[in-house]
Design a protein around this motif. Structure first.
Motif, PDB file in Angstrom:
ATOM      1  N   LEU A   1       0.801  -1.217   0.000  1.00  0.00           N
ATOM      2  CA  LEU A   1       0.000   0.000   0.000  1.00  0.00           C
ATOM      3  C   LEU A   1       0.839   1.274   0.000  1.00  0.00           C
ATOM      4  N   GLY A   2       2.142   1.134   0.189  1.00  0.00           N
ATOM      5  CA  GLY A   2       3.023   2.295   0.201  1.00  0.00           C
ATOM      6  C   GLY A   2       3.715   2.481  -1.138  1.00  0.00           C
ATOM      7  N   SER A   3       4.718   3.323  -1.153  1.00  0.00           N
ATOM      8  CA  SER A   3       5.427   3.611  -2.399  1.00  0.00           C
ATOM      9  C   SER A   3       6.617   2.681  -2.634  1.00  0.00           C
ATOM     10  N   ILE A   4       7.087   2.009  -1.581  1.00  0.00           N
ATOM     11  CA  ILE A   4       8.183   1.046  -1.732  1.00  0.00           C
ATOM     12  C   ILE A   4       7.602  -0.252  -2.266  1.00  0.00           C
TER      13      ILE A   4
END
Length: 245
Positions: free
Chosen positions: A221-224
């Motif tokens: 759900l994050g950018s990583i």
């Protein structure tokens, strides 16, 4: 914690090989020759031992001044089990075995953390390739918090062969990979199952992905784009635990 044992001397290393000790690494002096070394070299050519040819100064340091005769070996404090023996024993004693396969984990601390989590999640055995994997050394054992002495560990020549063997026992193989639209939460993990985790950089190899029964990913759900492999392994194993509770 038991440290990795270091032995030295050509005869001692030959005897360790012939006694089927779990050898992590063999260091050989560059340019070594002689009849006894020839005998050792025959073992090295036919076995799957990680060998490094090093200068004598390295051997002097490893042996702490002992009479190494140009050869030092590191022996694992952990005993490994044979794949067939492991799978037969577990499938006879449990209705829903849980195995963990590691396809090229190279960092010893990741390896140790995975072993620790596997023990906490009731994994029945960890299977990994003889070559291309992190060594089971003192750092691995320390990071595992001693779990390396409690979870059966199995070295194999090829992960794919282990997958086929598990499948012959009706154990479903599940690869953790981003190369799928299916999340791990959509899979039935209550059945006999083997989870496959891939290399820290490349993930599960393509040849292994073609051999497995199912593929599953963790939603990001994050950018990583990816998790540390030991963290991802923990998330997957605890999903198995959750479904089976």
């Amino acid at each position: 914690m038991q440290e990795t044992t270091r032995i030295f001397g050509i005869r001692a290393v030959i005897e360790a090989i012939e006694s089927d000790k779990s050898i992590e690494k063999i260091y050989v002096q560059k340019g070594l020759s002689g009849s006894l070394f020839h005998q050792l070299n025959e073992h090295l050519k036919t076995g799957n031992f990680p060998v490094s040819f090093v200068p004598i100064e390295k051997l002097n340091k490893l042996s702490k001044g002992g009479n190494h005769q140009g050869v030092v070996a590191q022996i694992s404090p952990v005993n490994f089990v044979e794949l067939e023996q492991l799978v037969t024993r577990v499938t006879q004693s449990k209705k829903a075995p849980l195995f963990l396969l590691l396809d090229g984990i190279t960092d010893v601390r990741n390896f140790g953390a995975i072993i620790r989590t596997a023990e906490c999640c009731g994994v029945d055995g960890i299977i990994f390739p003889e070559k291309g994997s992190a060594q089971l050394n003192a750092d691995t054992i320390k990071t595992s918090a001693g779990a390396a002495f409690k979870v059966p560990l199995c070295k194999v020549n090829h992960i794919k062969d282990a997958i086929f063997h598990l499948q012959s026992y009706n154990i479903k193989t599940v690869a953790a990979t981003e190369k799928t639209n299916e999340t791990i939460y959509a899979l039935d993990l209550k059945q006999p199952v083997a989870i496959i985790m891939g290399n820290e950089a490349k993930g599960v190899s393509n040849s292994v992905l073609k051999s497995v029964d199912f593929k599953g990913k963790l939603p990001m759900l994050g950018s990583i784009e990816s998790l540390n492999v030991s963290v991802a392994c923990g998330a997957l194993l605890y999903e198995v635990v959750r479904q089976r509770l």
